[in-house]
Design a protein around this motif. Sequence first.
Motif, PDB file in Angstrom:
ATOM      1  N   ILE A   1       0.861  -1.199   0.000  1.00 45.34           N
ATOM      2  CA  ILE A   1       0.000   0.000   0.000  1.00 45.34           C
ATOM      3  C   ILE A   1       0.895   1.246   0.000  1.00 45.34           C
ATOM      4  N   VAL A   2       1.953   1.176   0.803  1.00 48.17           N
ATOM      5  CA  VAL A   2       2.869   2.317   0.889  1.00 48.17           C
ATOM      6  C   VAL A   2       3.633   2.489  -0.431  1.00 48.17           C
ATOM      7  N   HIS A   3       3.985   1.360  -1.041  1.00 47.45           N
ATOM      8  CA  HIS A   3       4.858   1.428  -2.230  1.00 47.45           C
ATOM      9  C   HIS A   3       4.087   1.308  -3.544  1.00 47.45           C
ATOM     10  N   GLN A   4       2.781   1.491  -3.505  1.00 48.06           N
ATOM     11  CA  GLN A   4       1.977   1.194  -4.700  1.00 48.06           C
ATOM     12  C   GLN A   4       2.393   1.978  -5.931  1.00 48.06           C
ATOM     13  N   ASP A   5       2.825   3.222  -5.743  1.00 47.28           N
ATOM     14  CA  ASP A   5       3.185   4.011  -6.933  1.00 47.28           C
ATOM     15  C   ASP A   5       4.416   3.451  -7.638  1.00 47.28           C
ATOM     16  N   GLU A   6       5.298   2.850  -6.844  1.00 44.88           N
ATOM     17  CA  GLU A   6       6.514   2.260  -7.420  1.00 44.88           C
ATOM     18  C   GLU A   6       6.226   0.914  -8.075  1.00 44.88           C
ATOM     19  N   LEU A   7       5.174   0.237  -7.611  1.00 42.55           N
ATOM     20  CA  LEU A   7       4.975  -1.165  -7.991  1.00 42.55           C
ATOM     21  C   LEU A   7       3.829  -1.414  -8.957  1.00 42.55           C
ATOM     22  N   ASN A   8       2.786  -0.637  -8.858  1.00 41.36           N
ATOM     23  CA  ASN A   8       1.586  -0.888  -9.661  1.00 41.36           C
ATOM     24  C   ASN A   8       1.874  -0.885 -11.154  1.00 41.36           C
ATOM     25  N   LEU A   9       1.268  -1.820 -11.848  1.00 36.48           N
ATOM     26  CA  LEU A   9       1.416  -1.895 -13.295  1.00 36.48           C
ATOM     27  C   LEU A   9       0.138  -1.423 -13.947  1.00 36.48           C
ATOM     28  N   THR A  10       0.279  -0.748 -15.077  1.00 43.17           N
ATOM     29  CA  THR A  10      -0.934  -0.441 -15.845  1.00 43.17           C
ATOM     30  C   THR A  10      -1.405  -1.758 -16.469  1.00 43.17           C
ATOM     31  N   HIS A  11      -2.630  -1.754 -16.960  1.00 43.06           N
ATOM     32  CA  HIS A  11      -3.156  -2.978 -17.577  1.00 43.06           C
ATOM     33  C   HIS A  11      -2.296  -3.382 -18.772  1.00 43.06           C
ATOM     34  N   ARG A  12      -1.838  -2.380 -19.502  1.00 38.64           N
ATOM     35  CA  ARG A  12      -1.023  -2.672 -20.683  1.00 38.64           C
ATOM     36  C   ARG A  12       0.304  -3.329 -20.263  1.00 38.64           C
ATOM     37  N   GLU A  13       0.914  -2.787 -19.221  1.00 38.92           N
ATOM     38  CA  GLU A  13       2.194  -3.343 -18.756  1.00 38.92           C
ATOM     39  C   GLU A  13       2.027  -4.775 -18.247  1.00 38.92           C
ATOM     40  N   LEU A  14       0.928  -4.989 -17.541  1.00 39.43           N
ATOM     41  CA  LEU A  14       0.705  -6.337 -16.997  1.00 39.43           C
ATOM     42  C   LEU A  14       0.515  -7.347 -18.137  1.00 39.43           C
TER      43      LEU A  14
ATOM     44  N   PRO B   1      -8.510 -10.062 -12.442  1.00 44.56           N
ATOM     45  CA  PRO B   1      -9.796  -9.800 -13.102  1.00 44.56           C
ATOM     46  C   PRO B   1      -9.719 -10.090 -14.600  1.00 44.56           C
ATOM     47  N   LEU B   2     -10.728 -10.773 -15.091  1.00 45.02           N
ATOM     48  CA  LEU B   2     -10.712 -11.206 -16.490  1.00 45.02           C
ATOM     49  C   LEU B   2     -10.892 -10.038 -17.463  1.00 45.02           C
ATOM     50  N   CYS B   3     -11.391  -8.901 -16.964  1.00 44.33           N
ATOM     51  CA  CYS B   3     -11.495  -7.746 -17.855  1.00 44.33           C
ATOM     52  C   CYS B   3     -10.151  -7.014 -17.942  1.00 44.33           C
ATOM     53  N   VAL B   4      -9.193  -7.410 -17.112  1.00 42.40           N
ATOM     54  CA  VAL B   4      -7.853  -6.816 -17.188  1.00 42.40           C
ATOM     55  C   VAL B   4      -6.922  -7.733 -17.978  1.00 42.40           C
ATOM     56  N   VAL B   5      -6.971  -9.025 -17.674  1.00 39.82           N
ATOM     57  CA  VAL B   5      -6.121  -9.991 -18.364  1.00 39.82           C
ATOM     58  C   VAL B   5      -6.999 -11.137 -18.864  1.00 39.82           C
TER      59      VAL B   5
ATOM     60  N   HIS C   1     -16.720  -3.946  -3.362  1.00 39.40           N
ATOM     61  CA  HIS C   1     -15.832  -3.217  -4.256  1.00 39.40           C
ATOM     62  C   HIS C   1     -15.035  -4.200  -5.098  1.00 39.40           C
ATOM     63  N   VAL C   2     -15.022  -3.967  -6.407  1.00 40.72           N
ATOM     64  CA  VAL C   2     -14.251  -4.826  -7.309  1.00 40.72           C
ATOM     65  C   VAL C   2     -12.750  -4.717  -6.984  1.00 40.72           C
ATOM     66  N   ASP C   3     -11.984  -5.701  -7.389  1.00 42.95           N
ATOM     67  CA  ASP C   3     -10.525  -5.686  -7.239  1.00 42.95           C
ATOM     68  C   ASP C   3      -9.975  -4.308  -7.657  1.00 42.95           C
ATOM     69  N   PRO C   4      -9.178  -3.660  -6.801  1.00 45.42           N
ATOM     70  CA  PRO C   4      -8.685  -2.304  -7.120  1.00 45.42           C
ATOM     71  C   PRO C   4      -7.922  -2.240  -8.439  1.00 45.42           C
ATOM     72  N   LEU C   5      -7.355  -3.357  -8.872  1.00 44.78           N
ATOM     73  CA  LEU C   5      -6.607  -3.363 -10.132  1.00 44.78           C
ATOM     74  C   LEU C   5      -7.481  -2.945 -11.312  1.00 44.78           C
ATOM     75  N   VAL C   6      -8.759  -3.301 -11.256  1.00 45.18           N
ATOM     76  CA  VAL C   6      -9.661  -3.003 -12.369  1.00 45.18           C
ATOM     77  C   VAL C   6      -9.726  -1.492 -12.617  1.00 45.18           C
ATOM     78  N   LEU C   7      -9.725  -0.735 -11.538  1.00 46.98           N
ATOM     79  CA  LEU C   7      -9.906   0.707 -11.681  1.00 46.98           C
ATOM     80  C   LEU C   7      -8.580   1.456 -11.774  1.00 46.98           C
ATOM     81  N   TYR C   8      -7.482   0.713 -11.659  1.00 50.11           N
ATOM     82  CA  TYR C   8      -6.167   1.365 -11.720  1.00 50.11           C
ATOM     83  C   TYR C   8      -5.781   1.602 -13.172  1.00 50.11           C
ATOM     84  N   LYS C   9      -5.714   2.847 -13.554  1.00 51.06           N
ATOM     85  CA  LYS C   9      -5.444   3.117 -14.975  1.00 51.06           C
ATOM     86  C   LYS C   9      -4.309   4.117 -15.139  1.00 51.06           C
ATOM     87  N   SER C  10      -3.516   4.261 -14.105  1.00 52.99           N
ATOM     88  CA  SER C  10      -2.468   5.278 -14.141  1.00 52.99           C
ATOM     89  C   SER C  10      -1.574   5.113 -15.375  1.00 52.99           C
ATOM     90  N   THR C  11      -1.112   6.218 -15.892  1.00 47.45           N
ATOM     91  CA  THR C  11      -0.314   6.150 -17.128  1.00 47.45           C
ATOM     92  C   THR C  11       1.091   5.654 -16.820  1.00 47.45           C
TER      93      THR C  11
END
Lengths: 338, 181
Positions: free
Chosen positions: A192-205, A230-234, A328-338
């Motif tokens: 949670i603390v390091h999410q900006d360093e670790l999170n992948l966009t859907h495209r990257e994943l 989530p199947l709508c992400v991968v 609430h759906v898996d937070p990954l679904v709504l994560y769309k950071s560039t």
Amino acid sequence: MKYSLPRIAFEITSVCNLKCKYCYNIWKAPEAEEFKHFNSYSQALKTLKHLFKVADVQHVTFTGGEPFLAERFPEIVLFTRLKNKSVSIISNGTMAKPEDYKTMSDLGVSLIEIPILADNATQHDTLTGIKGSWQKVVDSVKSIVPLKMQLVAVIVITKINYADIDKTLQFIHNQGIRRVMLNRFNIGGAGIVHQDELNLTHRELNLAYQKASEAGKNLGLSLSSNVCTPLCVVNPQHFPNIRFSSCSPKVEKRPLTIDILGNLRFCNHSPSILGNIFTDSLEKMLHSEKAQLWSNLVPEYCTNCELYSKCMAGCRAASEQLRLSLNHVDPLVLYKST
Amino acid sequence: MNKTEFSFTLPFVAFALAFAAVSFMLYLSGGKSSYWLKKKMKIGAIMLTMSAASVGYQGCITTCYDMPAQNDISIDNLANYEIRVNLQENKYITGTIYERISTEFYFRITDTAYTKTFQLEQLKADDGAMDESSEKFTIMLSDSLESGIYMLNFYDYKVLAEDSAYASYPSFRLIVENNRP
Ligand code: SF4
Ligand code: SF4
């Protein structure tokens, strides 16, 4: 009659020598400062004895923290094996000595999982937060490969290491390992603390899975993606060389987790406690309203989704870790950071 | 008690006594003596091979961070981690191989000391081909098995009759009743 719990994850200690940025342990979450660490042989033994009394358990996975830092860990494993339970271990691969691995193999531990996050020390150690951890893992692998125990390498896919996943798989292959678990970064705990360093966009994943799938095919590796995604992400159909799995709606088939104090949770990612095996019956805990919500509550975001029965809204334990509700759906679904 | 059972019990009791003594010494050291710990682990490991505690888990549950073993054999007729069969009533053992990666599987029924083989056959998938990730199988036990305790050993590679028998991965205690006239 005993309650049937074929497989449980047992958190034997919360203590760990690493500081993984992605660590999902609930006690690493930002608001868990008051958390009292646990590491007690007598308490672990007491809880396992009680668990085996009330439940028909067939398999125990020791996890932590780092299990090899647990007080008198080999004796706990021996006790479990003498109770005729099969055992596997989730370790960070930096604490046990070659003779410890040999002991585990002699005790019939069937499988050990160790993270190999990159083909180089810099990336791996950045993710684990401790210099020298990659070299220790590489040394551990050399000790484990010749043993009877199965070795599974784990790659946690993050922004830091995703682009080189093919190189990492090649490196893993060169070490003599044939099974790899690809765990996409799933927010929770220290993550949670390091999410900006670790999170992948859907495209990257998707790019990471594509590279992994191709490399896995060329190298003859057995690849699986176990963290429900989530199947709508991968879309798993795009990656035929990776076996995707998702959490079961059936309570007994979930990765139920118990810590040494006897607290039962739905999985090791979920922070919410269903009850305690010393004070509550398993029947009551696993069929409580709270537990049933996991199967019965369809998040609003997913209400019209045809894939729901397969996807179950991804990992909702991640939603819980972010203090969101099960609605609430898996937070990954709504994560769309560039 | 038949011979097979006896060969299992006597050494096992001796090791169990040694185990209790060593555990007590370790307890006296407050769990700190590495000498007694090593002894306890060694004797414990021997006891595990003698009691043939199963090493494969019995059922396929995929979990997020936790990987099931491959070529994992699960037995349907298992009760209290033993298989009990009365050959007059049923001579079949059924089960499933989960996370199958090998193409050839064998089973071998031995005495509990793994010194004598009573039945050795290739394990065949019920649908005729070992080609799916989970495969169901059926074993037909030989009518010639006498009443007694045996080990049912599974192998994910070819085993020949002349290969010396040894504990496999996994193996199960098999208790046979055969009251044929
Ligand atoms: S992920 Fe595992 S190894 Fe890393 S800090 Fe958490 S418990 Fe320790
Ligand atoms: S169930 Fe929800 S998370 Fe899963 S694919 Fe459908 S909309 Fe996406």
